[in-house]
Scaffold this motif. Structure first.
Motif, short mmCIF file in Angstrom:
data_model
loop_
_atom_site.label_atom_id
_atom_site.label_comp_id
_atom_site.label_asym_id
_atom_site.label_seq_id
_atom_site.Cartn_x
_atom_site.Cartn_y
_atom_site.Cartn_z
N PHE B 647 0.84 -1.21 0.00
CA PHE B 647 0.00 0.00 0.00
C PHE B 647 0.87 1.25 0.00
N THR B 648 0.51 2.19 -0.84
CA THR B 648 1.23 3.47 -0.87
C THR B 648 0.21 4.59 -0.97
N SER B 649 0.28 5.52 -0.04
CA SER B 649 -0.62 6.68 -0.13
C SER B 649 -0.18 7.57 -1.27
N VAL B 650 -1.13 7.88 -2.14
CA VAL B 650 -0.84 8.83 -3.23
C VAL B 650 -1.84 10.00 -3.18
N ARG B 910 11.78 13.83 -9.69
CA ARG B 910 10.87 12.69 -9.67
C ARG B 910 11.16 11.86 -8.42
N MET B 911 10.11 11.32 -7.83
CA MET B 911 10.28 10.45 -6.66
C MET B 911 9.39 9.22 -6.82
N TRP B 912 9.87 8.12 -6.28
CA TRP B 912 9.17 6.84 -6.39
C TRP B 912 9.17 6.18 -5.02
N GLU B 913 8.07 5.56 -4.71
CA GLU B 913 8.09 4.69 -3.53
C GLU B 913 8.16 3.25 -4.02
N VAL B 914 9.08 2.53 -3.39
CA VAL B 914 9.35 1.15 -3.79
C VAL B 914 9.09 0.27 -2.57
N ARG B 915 8.33 -0.78 -2.78
CA ARG B 915 8.04 -1.69 -1.67
C ARG B 915 8.37 -3.11 -2.08
N TRP B 930 11.15 1.91 0.37
CA TRP B 930 12.20 2.85 -0.02
C TRP B 930 11.58 4.05 -0.73
N LEU B 931 12.27 5.18 -0.60
CA LEU B 931 11.94 6.36 -1.39
C LEU B 931 13.12 6.62 -2.31
N THR B 942 5.93 3.04 -7.54
CA THR B 942 4.80 3.96 -7.52
C THR B 942 5.31 5.39 -7.63
N ASP B 943 4.79 6.07 -8.63
CA ASP B 943 5.20 7.47 -8.84
C ASP B 943 4.60 8.33 -7.73
N VAL B 944 5.47 8.94 -6.94
CA VAL B 944 5.00 9.83 -5.88
C VAL B 944 5.65 11.20 -6.02
#
Lengths: 400, 1030, 79
Positions: B647-650, B910-915, B930-931, B942-944
């Motif tokens: 799960f990633t909050s966007v 650009r930032m990404w969340e990686v799980r 990870w960010l 996930t593009d954040v």
């Protein structure tokens, strides 16, 4: 204020009583008083592990009101409020019961909706209640910050004019004095360590000062009820949490009503002697430590100053914590238990003080007749199995 | 220094307390007592003052003994109660600070200084706090010598050594007020016109809080001129003030003789030194017409003319903090005082606060305590320290005396609360045996001084009355704070707009510019309506509704929670959480879902879309976004860890505009041509005006509607484009009207935690095919399965009804339910035992309105409006420019920056969340989280990029700014380089990229709050205590 | 303000965490009404050591359990 010259004896425990009440807080003392007064049962001991009324009774913020949402709650709290209205005379003691009005502030549209809903329900249940628009709130309580630009603007409030405060110690001592005068033994520094049972019927309590036979045993131990129930062998849907409160220094009169705000977890009144009395929300974790975390107090003061900027230089004199027994639906549990002859009255959470006389009245009836007082019926333990909760979270999240 | 007291002007000296300055000017009566109105004078020289409580400027009540004099100070006497200024006084600034250390030393007297030095020299990180402007503690008040030189020379030497130790921080004018779990202490530092509340976390604590002299009860012991002997000595030695001209000293301990010696040296005529250990006893005092002391009577007929009676009742170790730490006290028979016994935390007491009253003894104990604390925290203990020789004589035990004379009614035990020995006698007569009862019955110990001088007397008198020992009697509980602390100090900078973060969307500035009227939804500000000209709400809402029903309208829907859900078991997981099916949902499709708590009651709702075989996007209500994410993670981590789902909050990454109305397709066609012909409940990832976007065709109004999503930086541009294409902006009020007309329930409005999906008439959404979902078991409980529960119904009222109106049968009776939503043309209610056609009464306030029960659908029951109008004309979209979350602060950041500290927003990255699997780069935020920063996004990331922005705080004072709101330890030896934590009231990722350069990653919706918070911090530079000012 | 040792982030202030109540309550929906009421509402409430859950909401978002004494507030991985 002059107190009576004599309050209570300090008797040694007798070997046996008709009824043993565990816990000499407000509810235990009120139960003892009404057992004697209403039911003629006076061979009663009230056992207190510390000093009389030294638990939540000594620590609460003394708010009295009956404007609960659901019919069952309104009925029992209104019964209590009616008793409060005659209690000083009944107990022949000035309880400093002051019906100065209780405001519950609404800060957003959902609060307004819930406030109106509760006011309308209260009125149909015979409980006095009014809805005040923002300008009327300002008029009723001029020191509240009613500015539109406040972080928590005041959009209105419910008002129960018959609500107010009383002096908690006087209440405890007045009940204790009358109970003592009926011959009931109030015994301090005695802790119940176990229960004796024969065929699932309680016959005696074991204490730090020996065994005491009991026809019936009534728990009135608030935050410690779970500990006692565990000794008697049954679980309860209760969790004990710290609840903190504080007082300021003595001030000249500045606030003449009770102001509560569920949204920002603030409730405040000014006691007769002049100190502001305020409470916070509960600490989230289980604890019997009678203390909470300081950040809860800090958050509460920040919220309080949004409502009362004029108090910014008032100083906190003392903070403290109590142990409150919280039930899943924020409503009490009153009645019989899985053990015959053993009764429970608990789960009042953050709001037990206001119920003191009403709770004692229905509990005494329940004990005396071995069956729940009509007002107590909906508050039986069984509701958690059927799902028929009396959920006061929605409309009164801070149920003080 | 000029000051006024009760409107008269006086002259004091720098360094004076207000009490010293009043005595310097011969002011004897400084107030009246709270109940009896008796005149009272300065009694002490410290925070234990029970009498000299005065109003100072706008401060309702302060102890004059703790107020540093400043030019222009204005004070007024009181009658034991503070007076609140009804206008909030401005100009005071309070804030907070968070520090960590190996060894915290409380108290800067001989023991504390020695402890701090011993610990500091070992290399430990040490904080020393002391409440006075200068170090020295009791040595400031005396004239003792150490190694033949004035003791203050020794103090100066230690202070210098501490000042050059890099890991030692000395906080003067700082009173430790509270001692909490896990060695967490709070302390208040006086800083100019305000205060800082320090939060100190220490691995070891050394308490060196000294001792306070206790008073004695005797007839008329409350007259101005009766004073603690230690205070008289302090005024003479430290302030150069003679507290009287002719003095009698009465003492139970050696300290009275020291006071007599020092008073005489200061030019006070000491007419008698009476020692209780020699059998002396005071029987009363005499006074002049104003009540000021003129003489002292003693047992045996002695009579002494005096204007000063210095009383030395013996000493009480200051054990308040020790007791707060849950430590246990014991009564020391020789000292006749309670002393620390068993520690509950990583703490020890040193010096006078554990009964070691001699200066050399205290220093030796301090060195030992400091060395030991350093050793226990992993630093080398120094073998020995030089203990200076003191000229003091070894102390003899005090007399165990608490009360004298024969007139209990005028013998005061508690001066502030006017409690006499007679009051204590009455209390014991009632049957009270507990000192806690006596405190409450008499109010002894509950005054502004919290009974610091009275406590011992009360215990002593009561134990005598009850025939028990003081040690048996015990003390009342010591409660924080040690000294009173102002509400504003506790609130710090959490005031006004900073009192609770205000969350805003990318379109917020545009809403402000359009004159939107906002409502608070959780922490969010949402436009409620957009009035034109002088429209009122009803007029504006009518116009907005009309646009949505007949043309096209647009709402900022960015506040809805958005959760990116990935993994092979994502569908299975959603099946278990929602009441309906998701594993069967086609890629590219959306479905509305309800979720319940385990008790079966509705918790949240929203639309969840399947973006890929193992990829969903869930939306939640605005208020529940955080709670729903917590809920999903709780079930996954604690109950079903075997499921492959992440799960990633966007929520903050996507800015969302709902476009609704028959002409909505034209707007979407211009923005995202690929999306215009989407079927109902379908979605597509597609460029929107050239940027990565998503369009969902879902409707909360019954009209043709789309939700158009673009990254935060383009949210404002999207909004302006939608409006430029003809959409009329609408707010939450119109949204509510439109949905109520369709009979759509709102979680938190139609529901209140006691409502099941079935109660809402939504059996259709509760799957019967699934083996389980959270809440299913509870739907079969007796009370939830029974007939006669409240159900969602519609109402047709005869005139307007208020939300919250209660429903009863005509003529009264039980309440059947209540009105949950009420708009012109659409009224919803939850009610039991009613059916369409029933007549009821809605009761609100004093009004009763007849209503008829109807089906809860008021508009287009056959859903004919859903597909809107075909595209006739496609407009053009102007060029979009990105706007960063903190872009509007750029100028203010620049002008607030200095050589000491700089603040800026970093350029977009650009930032990404990686799980799940370690990407081998980025910041590791959790066990499998990870960010990653940079352009190289990979499959499954996930593009954040729009979820957070990065503020940079740099310069030598950067850490000093951060410690005002960041609770974690930022010391270079401890701070791991980055951490996810709190700053103010915002969650942040804090990254140190160079010794004095910090990056603060903050969620876009919190950026406005955090920017204001940082600017506020930067606008008040400076550190360290400073003398008071107005 | 308790100091809570997060297994991922190390010791942090209590207000970074959300409390999760008693640990080790298994989700067992296939039971009778009384047992189900037990799952929903019955939790141990001991005065003493308590096995309980915390969630590092403002940090790594990890659920974990500790043993904590409900009077002293002392925490340990195991009692």
């Amino acid at each position: 204020m002059s107190h009576p010259e004599f309050l209570w004896r300090n008797p040694e425990p007798k070997p046996a009583y008709d009824v043993v009440i565990v816990g000499a807080g407000g509810h235990g003392l009120a139960t003892a008083y009404y057992l004697a007064k209403n039911h003629g049962i006076t061979n009663v001991a009230v056992l207190e592990k510390g000093w009389l009324a030294g638990g939540n009774m000594a620590r609460n913020t003394t708010i009295i009101r009956s404007n609960y949402l659901w019919d069952e709650s309104a009925a029992i709290y209104e019964h209590s409020l009616k008793l409060w209205e005659g209690l000083s005379d009944d107990l022949e003691y000035d309880l400093q019961f002051s019906q100065r009005g209780v405001l519950n502030l609404a800060h957003n549209l959902a609060d307004v909706r819930e406030g109106r809903r509760r006011v309308n329900a209260n009125r149909l249940n015979g409980v006095d209640a009014e809805w005040l628009e923002a300008d009327e709130v300002k008029k009723f309580c001029p020191v509240v910050n009613a500015s539109d630009s406040a972080r928590y603007p005041v959009l209105g409030a419910t008002l129960q004019r018959r609500g107010g405060i009383a002096k908690h110690d006087h209440v405890a001592w007045a009940l204790a004095r009358k109970a003592d005068a009926y011959g009931i033994d109030l015994i301090q520094n005695i802790e119940v360590t176990g229960f004796e049972m024969v065929k699932n019927r309680v016959t005696a309590v074991q204490t730090t000062r020996g065994r005491i036979s009991a026809g019936k045993v009534a728990l009135a131990a608030a935050g410690h009820t779970s500990v006692l129930a565990a000794k008697a062998g049954f679980p309860l849907p209760l969790q004990s949490h710290p609840l903190q409160a504080l007082v300021s220094e003595l001030l000249e009169p500045v606030l003449d009503c009770v102001v509560m705000s569920n949204a920002v977890h603030v409730y405040v009144s000014q006691a007769h002697k002049g100190e502001l009395v305020m409470g916070a929300g509960i600490d989230t974790y289980n604890s019997y430590g009678q203390r909470g975390a300081f950040h809860v107090i800090e958050a509460q003061m920040a919220a309080a100053l949004e409502l009362f900027p004029i108090f910014s230089r008032v100083r906190v004199l003392r903070t403290w914590g109590g142990v409150v027994d919280v039930s899943p639906d924020a409503s009490p549990i009153i009645g019989r238990t899985p053990v015959d002859g053993l009764f429970i009255n608990a789960g009042w959470g953050t709001g037990g003080f206001k119920a003191t006389p009403g709770s004692g009245w229905v509990y005494a009836h329940t004990i005396a007749h071995d069956e729940p007082h009509p007002l107590a019926v909906p508050f039986a333990l069984e509701r958690f199995t059927t799902g028929a909760l009396i959920d006061e979270h929605g409309a009164a999240a801070v149920a003080h | 220094m000029r000051f006024t007291f009760d409107e008269r002007t006086y002259e004091g000296r720098p360094g004076d307390t207000l009490a010293a300055a009043l005595l310097r000017n011969g002011v004897r009566v400084v107030g009246r007592s709270v109940d009896l109105g008796r005149p009272r004078g300065v009694f002490s020289a410290g925070p234990e003052e029970p009498n000299a409580l005065v109003r100072v400027g706008a401060d309702p009540m302060l102890a004059a003994t703790t107020v540093e004099l400043y030019e222009g100070l204005a004070a007024w006497s009181l009658r034991g109660k503070g007076r609140v200024d009804l206008a909030e006084p401005a100009g005071r600034r309070c804030d907070k600070g968070y520090l960590h250390c190996d060894v915290l030393v409380v108290g800067g007297g001989p023991a504390g200084l020695a402890a701090a030095l011993a610990a500091g020299e070992s290399g430990a990180r040490v904080i020393l706090v002391d409440d006075q402007p200068v170090l020295g503690g009791d040595l400031l008040a005396g004239r003792a010598t150490l190694d033949g030189a004035p003791a203050l020379d020794w103090v100066a030497g230690v202070a210098h050594q501490l000042a050059v130790l890099p890991e030692v921080r000395v906080l003067t004018r700082t009173t430790a007020i509270g001692y909490y779990d896990d060695n967490y202490l709070t302390a208040v530092e006086k800083r100019g016109s305000g205060e800082r509340l320090w939060h100190l976390r220490a691995r070891r604590v050394v308490l060196a809080t000294g001792a306070q002299e206790r008073s004695l009860a005797f007839p008329d012991n409350d007259r101005p001129g009766v004073m603690l002997a230690s205070a008289a000595r302090t005024y003479a030695n430290r302030y150069g003030v003679r507290p009287g001209a002719r003095a009698v000293v009465f003492t139970c301990a050696d300290s009275g003789h020291e006071a007599a010696r020092d008073l005489a040296a200061a030019g006070v005529e000491v007419v008698a030194v009476l020692d209780a250990r020699d059998g002396a006893e005071i029987t009363g005092t005499t006074a002049d017409g104003e009540g000021v002391l003129t003489g002292v009577r003693t047992r045996g007929g002695g009579q002494f003319a005096a204007d000063l009676l210095a009383v030395a009742g013996g000493w009480n170790p200051v054990a308040h903090l020790f007791s707060q730490s849950q430590g246990r006290l014991r009564f020391d028979e020789e000292l006749q005082a309670f002393v620390p016994h068993l520690s509950a935390q990583a703490e020890r007491s040193a010096g006078a606060c554990r009964g070691l009253y001699g200066t050399a003894e205290a220093i030796a104990d301090g060195y030992a305590a400091g060395s030991q604390a350093a050793g226990l925290t992993g630093f080398a203990e120094r073998a020995s320290h030089h203990i200076p020789d003191s000229d003091e004589r070894p102390p003899k035990p005090p007399a165990p005396l608490w009360v004298m004379g024969d007139d209990p009614a005028t013998s005061f035990a508690d001066l502030h609360r006017d409690v006499t020995v007679a009051d204590l006698q009455r209390a014991s007569g009632t049957g009270m045996r507990s000192v806690e009862h006596v405190k409450r019955y008499t109010t002894a110990g509950t005054g502004a001084d919290q009974g610091k001088t009275a406590g011992a007397v009360v215990v002593g008198v009561m134990s005598a009355l009850l025939g028990t020992a003081p040690g048996q009697m015990g003390t009342t509980t010591f409660r924080p704070p040690y000294t009173p602390v102002s509400f504003a100090t506790l609130a710090g900078r959490d005031r006004g707009a900073l009192s609770d973060p205000v969350r805003t969307t990318a379109m917020h500035e545009a809403h402000l510019a359009r004159g939107a009227v906002f409502e608070d939804v959780g922490q969010w500000k949402r436009p409620r309506y957009f009035p034109l000209g002088d429209e009122d709400m009803d007029e504006a809402v009518r116009r907005e509704c009309d646009a949505a029903r007949t043309r096209v309208a647009a709402m900022d829907a960015s506040t809805l929670g958005k959760i990116d859900i990935r993994g092979a078991d994502a569908g299975e997981f959603l099946d278990r959480i929602y009441t309906n099916m998701y594993s069967t949902l086609a890629v590219g499709a959306c479905r509305y879902g309800l979720m319940c708590k385990a008790d079966g009651m509705v918790f949240d709702d929203g639309t969840t879309a399947r973006l890929g075989p193992e990829h969903f996007l869930m939306t939640t209500t605005t208020g529940n976004a955080a709670a729903v994410l917590d809920w999903l993670e709780e079930w996954h981590q604690t109950e079903w860890p075997e499921l492959d789902v992440r799960f990633t909050s966007v929520t903050d990454h996507w800015a969302t505009v709902a476009v609704a109305g028959p002409k909505a397709r034209e707007v979407v066609a211009a923005l995202a041509p690929e999306a215009a012909e989407l079927a109902f409940m379908r979605c597509v990832e597609t460029p929107v005006a050239g940027v990565d976007g998503r369009v969902f065709r879902i409707s909360f109004s019954g009209e043709l509607a789309y939700e158009v999503n673009v990254p935060w930086w383009y949210g404002a541009a999207l909004w302006e484009s939608v409006l430029a294409l003809g959409a009329v902006p609408y707010g939450t009020e119109t949204m509510h009207v439109l949905r109520a007309e369709k009979g759509f329930a709102i979680v938190g409005q139609e529901t209140d935690g006691t409502v099941t999906p079935q109660d809402l008439g939504m059996e259709w959404i509760v799957s019967r095919r699934k083996p389980d979902y959270v809440g299913k078991r509870s739907h079969a409980r007796p009370d939830t399965a029974r007939e006669g529960r409240k159900r969602l119904v519609g109402l047709r009222p005869e005139e307007f009804v208020e939300e919250g109106a209660q429903l009863v049968a005509p003529g009264g009776g039980e309440m059947l339910g209540h009105v949950t939503s009420s708009y012109t043309g659409a009224v919803l209610a939850m009610a039991r035992d009613v059916a369409p056609g029933d007549r009821l009464e809605a009761v609100s306030g004093g009004r009763t309105v007849p209503v008829t029960v109807v089906e809860p659908v008021f508009y287009d029951p056959d859903n004919t409006r859903r597909d809107g109008d075909p595209v006739e004309r496609v407009g053009t979209v102007g060029e979009w420019r990105p706007e960063s979350p903190a872009g509007r602060f750029a100028h203010r950041f620049l002008s607030a920056s200095s050589e000491r500290v700089r603040l800026r927003e970093l350029p977009f990255v650009r930032m990404w969340e990686v799980r799940g699997r370690d990407p081998g780069q980025g910041l590791r935020l959790g066990p499998a989280w990870w960010l990653v920063t940079g352009d190289g996004g990979r499959e499954g990331w996930t593009d954040v990029s729009g979820q957070r922005t990065v503020l940079e705080l740099s310069g030598p004072d950067a850490v000093e700014v951060l410690v005002t709101g960041c609770p974690i330890d930022l010391h270079p030896a401890v701070f791991p380089g980055y951490a996810q934590t709190l700053l103010g009231k915002a969650g942040v990722i804090l990254e140190r990229t160079a010794p004095d350069v910090f990056r603060v990653y903050v969620r876009s919706s919190f950026t406005g709050y955090l920017a204001e918070w940082l600017l506020d911090a930067l606008s008040h530079p400076g550190s360290g205590s400073s003398p008071p000012s107005r | 303000m308790m100091l809570i040792d997060c297994p991922h982030c190390g010791p942090r202030d209590e207000n970074e965490f959300t409390y999760g109540g008693q640990a080790g309550i298994a989700y067992t929906p296939d039971v009778d009404d009384e047992a189900w009421a037990g799952y929903l509402f019955m939790r141990d409430n001991p005065k003493g050591w308590f096995h309980e859950r915390w969630f590092h909401a403002h940090g790594c978002r990890t659920w974990f359990s500790v043993h904590r004494h409900t009077v002293t507030h002392e925490m340990r991985p195991q009692p």
